[in-house]
Each structure stands twice: as C-alpha cells, then as structure tokens.
Scaffold this motif. Structure first.
Motif, PDB file in Angstrom:
ATOM      1  N   LYS A 220      -2.610  -6.607  11.371  1.00 33.99           N
ATOM      2  CA  LYS A 220      -1.815  -6.983  10.198  1.00 33.99           C
ATOM      3  C   LYS A 220      -2.242  -8.386   9.804  1.00 33.99           C
ATOM      4  CE  LYS A 220       2.936  -6.890   8.555  1.00 33.99           C
ATOM      5  NZ  LYS A 220       4.331  -6.785   8.973  1.00 33.99           N
ATOM      6  N   SER A 221      -2.912  -8.468   8.688  1.00 37.77           N
ATOM      7  CA  SER A 221      -3.496  -9.731   8.269  1.00 37.77           C
ATOM      8  C   SER A 221      -2.436 -10.814   8.056  1.00 37.77           C
ATOM      9  CB  SER A 221      -4.287  -9.481   6.981  1.00 37.77           C
ATOM     10  OG  SER A 221      -4.244 -10.582   6.153  1.00 37.77           O
ATOM     11  N   SER A 222      -2.695 -11.996   8.599  1.00 38.24           N
ATOM     12  CA  SER A 222      -1.763 -13.116   8.408  1.00 38.24           C
ATOM     13  C   SER A 222      -1.705 -13.504   6.940  1.00 38.24           C
ATOM     14  CB  SER A 222      -2.212 -14.326   9.218  1.00 38.24           C
ATOM     15  OG  SER A 222      -2.181 -14.011  10.571  1.00 38.24           O
ATOM     16  N   ALA A 223      -2.835 -13.326   6.257  1.00 38.59           N
ATOM     17  CA  ALA A 223      -2.872 -13.630   4.829  1.00 38.59           C
ATOM     18  C   ALA A 223      -2.583 -12.359   4.045  1.00 38.59           C
ATOM     19  CB  ALA A 223      -4.243 -14.175   4.459  1.00 38.59           C
ATOM     20  N   GLY A 224      -1.354 -12.144   3.678  1.00 41.17           N
ATOM     21  CA  GLY A 224      -1.017 -11.003   2.818  1.00 41.17           C
ATOM     22  C   GLY A 224      -0.282  -9.882   3.523  1.00 41.17           C
ATOM     23  N   GLY A 225      -0.353  -9.821   4.842  1.00 39.45           N
ATOM     24  CA  GLY A 225       0.392  -8.811   5.592  1.00 39.45           C
ATOM     25  C   GLY A 225      -0.122  -7.390   5.441  1.00 39.45           C
ATOM     26  N   GLN A 226      -1.378  -7.263   4.968  1.00 41.84           N
ATOM     27  CA  GLN A 226      -1.943  -5.912   4.815  1.00 41.84           C
ATOM     28  C   GLN A 226      -2.404  -5.366   6.167  1.00 41.84           C
ATOM     29  OE1 GLN A 226      -5.265  -6.092   2.168  1.00 41.84           O
ATOM     30  NE2 GLN A 226      -4.277  -4.775   0.677  1.00 41.84           N
ATOM     31  N   TYR A 227      -2.274  -4.044   6.347  1.00 45.05           N
ATOM     32  CA  TYR A 227      -2.780  -3.440   7.575  1.00 45.05           C
ATOM     33  C   TYR A 227      -4.243  -3.061   7.408  1.00 45.05           C
ATOM     34  CZ  TYR A 227       1.787  -3.128   9.745  1.00 45.05           C
ATOM     35  OH  TYR A 227       2.993  -3.432  10.328  1.00 45.05           O
ATOM     36  N   CYS A 228      -5.052  -3.481   8.365  1.00 41.10           N
ATOM     37  CA  CYS A 228      -6.469  -3.130   8.363  1.00 41.10           C
ATOM     38  C   CYS A 228      -6.738  -2.245   9.567  1.00 41.10           C
ATOM     39  CB  CYS A 228      -7.324  -4.380   8.520  1.00 41.10           C
ATOM     40  SG  CYS A 228      -7.808  -5.058   6.970  1.00 41.10           S
ATOM     41  N   LEU A 229      -7.445  -1.153   9.344  1.00 40.56           N
ATOM     42  CA  LEU A 229      -7.799  -0.280  10.468  1.00 40.56           C
ATOM     43  C   LEU A 229      -8.995  -0.891  11.187  1.00 40.56           C
ATOM     44  CD1 LEU A 229      -7.322   2.457  11.886  1.00 40.56           C
ATOM     45  CD2 LEU A 229      -8.984   3.442  10.317  1.00 40.56           C
ATOM     46  N   VAL A 230      -8.813  -1.221  12.446  1.00 39.70           N
ATOM     47  CA  VAL A 230      -9.879  -1.894  13.187  1.00 39.70           C
ATOM     48  C   VAL A 230     -10.696  -0.890  14.004  1.00 39.70           C
ATOM     49  CG1 VAL A 230     -10.361  -3.701  14.883  1.00 39.70           C
ATOM     50  CG2 VAL A 230      -8.452  -3.959  13.324  1.00 39.70           C
ATOM     51  N   GLU A 231     -10.014   0.088  14.588  1.00 39.48           N
ATOM     52  CA  GLU A 231     -10.721   1.086  15.404  1.00 39.48           C
ATOM     53  C   GLU A 231      -9.966   2.406  15.441  1.00 39.48           C
ATOM     54  OE1 GLU A 231     -11.778   0.075  19.462  1.00 39.48           O
ATOM     55  OE2 GLU A 231     -12.874  -1.671  18.750  1.00 39.48           O
TER      56      GLU A 231
END
Lengths: 105, 360
Positions: B269-280
């Motif tokens: 969960k990105s600190s800048a913007g709170g978007q979820y990014c799929l990492v793996e």
C-alpha cells in the motif's frame, strides 16, 4: 488531564499538532473495536493504538455521536477543569484521531 | 469424517520458512479429517522433519534440479511403503516438476489440486509486470537483467534505491550501484538468472492467502497485514484484517487468472496515495497459512478436499484481529532419526513410539 491516542508497534508514529482556538468538527469514526483498557484495533488496516483513560471517555462519546460541545460538558462535569481546558483537550484528541486517519471529516 | 493420507513438501522452516509445516498443522487441526501426514523433504536437516507431533512419516525426495523423472520414480517407491492419497507441493521451484508428472501421479491414485504450467509461468516474477499491465492491476515498474552492467540502465530508468529479486526467492534493497552488484552476484549464485529489478516503493505490506477453484471462483481469501518483517522481507508477525479493497482485488485476480489451487498475493500500500500495488503472486500456500486456518479459512485442508474430489462452497467469513508471531524452537531428537533418514531416506515415527531407542 490530557486525552491521548498512541500508535502501538508497527503503527504510524505521527503526533498530532495542537489546535487551541475554537471547537473542531468531530467527523465520522471508522468502525473499530475498543477494549475496556483502551486498546484500539482498526480491522481494515490491522493497526493498533492505545488510549488513556480520558481518551477512552472521549472516544466512547464520539462513538455515541455526541457533539464536541456535549463531550466538553461531560468532561467538565466529571473533572475539575474549565470549559477552555476541556475544549483544548477534546480538540487535540480529535486532531490526533484525524492524523491517524481514524476519524474522517 | 474423511480418512485419507496427505503428503506435503517444503519442510525446511528456517529464516525463509517453507509452508510445509504450516500446511501440516492446519490439516491436523481439522476434526473432520483423520489420516497420516507424510513429509517429503529434500535434506536430512530440513527442520520440520523432526516435529513428530505434526508428521507421521518423512521421506527424502530428489532435489527439483533432478527433474520430474527421478521425482516420479521416488514417489512410486514411497507409495509402496505408505499410501499417499493427496499430495501438496509447496515450493515455487518444484511446482513445474510436480505438474509435469501429474498424470502419472493420477495413475498412482495420488491427487493434487494445483495450477498448471501455463498459470505458474504467467504469474512468475519475470512476467508479473506484463500480466498486471494487461489486466489493469497496479504493480511496481520492473526490468529484467542478466548482467551487472545492466544495473546502470535499470537505475536510470527506475531511480534509486532499487529492489533486486531472484526468480524464485529472495529480495534485497540496493542503495547504490556497488551494493546492487554484490546483491546481483548473491542472488545469481543461489537462484540463477534473470534477476528482477523493481522500482522501490515506500508503503505497508499486506498479503492475501487465497484458494481458487480453477473456474474463476474464489473459495477462500484472507488478508493479513505484516507486523514484523525480516531483512529477507519475510513476515515474522502478522494480523488478520478485513480490508474490502484487498478482498475485491484478490477475488478479481483469482477470477481473471481462473486460478486453480492455493496462492498468495503480496500487496504494497503506497505511502504516497494509498494505492494497492501487486508485488507478487506466489503459486502456493504461504508459510503463515496456519493463521488463516485458525481464523476459519483452512486453505490447506480445503485444498486437500478439492484434490480428493470434494466440491467446496466459498468460505467468506474469518476472525479479524487474529495474530501470528513466529519464534524459533529447538526440537530434540535421537541420532536414530538422522540415521534413518541418511541411510534409508525415511523416518517413520511409529517405530519410535516406545520412546527414544538411543537414551540421552
């Protein structure tokens, strides 16, 4: 007397600034569970916080949708403090909750 | 009441714990099941082997680099000693071998419920970025490199610091080109090429343990927030949470991939913007799976039932706020255990039910 909310291990550590003038708007509390000892758990983020005795009292009033003015009155009835002191404390607590994103505008 | 035997791999629970022990504990916990849990280990000192409360029997199997042929040969040998009804592979590096021999295993009445080779490759760390772009999932930008000289261009493209990842396991943060070169060699020596170089993103880490039925339905999904992370990026403590966005993303992933079997989605969960990014996307059960089992989503057991041929309805509820904390514990065993594994390649705890033959 000072209401406190503190992030526990693994939580964000930002401390809210104090706003002294006037009464703030409380806003909407997130759906959280508060234990009788003041341990607060946010089920969405998994973050946990601790509230002191006064924090618990204010938090419970916010849960019951009390206005800031009503909470100030409850505090002055319960403790030997002025309305100004109580208002300052409630304001600070609400700002802390907002800083931790536990209370939405 | 079900009665069948389950064989599980991935018994080495050290600093990068394999999921086998968690799987075995989860299955053993379910009161509607009885049977044997058979451990399949690669090395005599795979730590989980020695937990006689969890495993009934343990057999050594050839390393994944030996290929599917020798694995099948060994499994047939084991099958002559103990009945294996369901087999659950748990390591990224062995999954393709197991899938390639799945038909032969079926002839031996050994059933599995796992993704096929196409799915395993589709979600690989190498191709994840491509998959995410195609299916509109956020993921950190990444490039593949095969030599240290490519680190400079990767740094120019993604900015410093960078995350360097092995194709199967391990991820490290590199703050400079020099540090990245050292990490490159370390990962290459262990997991080979290519190395995945990923843009560094600041944020909080969340994992979701899932089970897909292969037809696009999500049988289980339970998100966990990492509370403590080791320098290898492994969760050492975590808490079950109820984040609707994470559940929605996970179900969407299961549906778009038509995922079959258990898996783990790792999000940042990105600190800048709170978007979820799929990492793996890990194509198997995560090592912290016992938390999900105790929370009410016994993914290992349900996977075993699906493999066994049962039809399973989705499980939507689970306990929120349940926490796991991992700790190291010493298991004490007689030298006979190690002797049995070294000499015979097998350890049957029933042979020692009278107590240690070798007195301490």
């Amino acid at each position: 007397m000072c209401a406190m909310v503190q992030a526990t291990a693994g939580s964000a550590t930002a401390r809210a600034r104090i706003k002294k003038e006037g009464l703030v708007q409380a806003g909407n509390l997130k759906n959280m569970s508060l234990s009788e000892h003041g341990f607060l758990f946010d089920p969405v983020t998994g973050l946990t916080y601790t509230l002191n005795k006064v924090g618990i009292l204010i938090f419970k009033q916010l849960e019951n949708n009390k206005t800031v003015q009503e909470i100030v009155n409850i505090l002055t009835d319960k403790y030997d403090i002025t309305k100004e002191q109580a208002a300052e404390d409630v304001n600070e607590f609400i700002f802390q909750l907002k800083e931790y994103d536990l209370l939405q505008e | 009441m079900y009665n069948f035997n389950v064989a599980v791999t991935g018994l080495n629970a050290t600093d990068n714990p394999a999921p086998g022990v968690g799987i075995a504990r989860s299955i053993r916990k379910d009161s509607s099941w009885s049977g044997k849990i058979i451990g399949l280990a690669y090395d005599v000192l795979d730590t989980g082997i020695y937990d006689s409360d969890i495993f009934d029997e343990v057999y050594l199997v050839p390393y994944p680099t030996d290929g599917g042929g020798s694995l099948l040969h060994r499994l047939k040998q084991i099958k002559q000693k103990v009945d294996i009804d369901v087999l659950m592979p748990t390591l990224d590096s062995e999954l393709i071998n197991f899938h390639r021999i799945s038909n032969e295993l079926k002839e031996e009445n050994i059933k599995m419920f796992m993704p096929d080779e196409t799915l395993i490759k589709l979600r690989s760390k190498v191709d994840l970025s491509k998959f995410c772009k195609k299916n509109n999932f956020n993921s950190p930008e990444s490039v593949l490199i095969n030599q240290t000289s490519q680190i400079i261009s990767a740094g120019r493209k993604l900015g410093w610091p960078l995350i360097l990842k092995g194709i199967f396991y391990e991820a490290y943060l590199a703050n400079s080109q020099e540090e990245a070169c050292v990490i490159f060699e370390k990962i290459n020596a262990r997991w080979g090429l290519p190395i995945i170089v990923q843009k560094y993103m600041l944020g909080e880490e969340y994992d979701v343990a899932c089970l897909g039925d292969g037809e696009g339905n999500c049988i289980c999904a339970m998100p966990m927030r990492k509370l403590r992370i080791t320098e290898k990026g492994k969760a050492w403590a975590g808490i079950s949470i109820k984040d609707e966005k994470l559940l929605e993303l996970s179900k969407k992933l299961i549906s778009s991939l038509k995922w079959k079997g258990p898996c783990e989605f790792e999000f940042l969960k990105s600190s800048a913007g709170g978007q979820y990014c799929l990492v793996e996307i890990n194509p198997r059960v995560p090592s912290w799976i016992y938390l999900a089992a105790l929370a009410g989503q016994n993914i290992p057991y349900l996977t075993a039932l699906l493999a066994y041929g049962e039809k399973i309805e989705p499980v939507n509820s689970y306990k929120v706020g349940l926490t796991f904390v991992r700790h190291a514990q010493d298991l004490i065993c007689p030298i006979n255990y190690i002797e049995d594994l070294t000499v015979k390649g097998e350890l049957v705890f029933e042979n020692y039910k009278e107590g240690f033959l070798w007195k301490i």
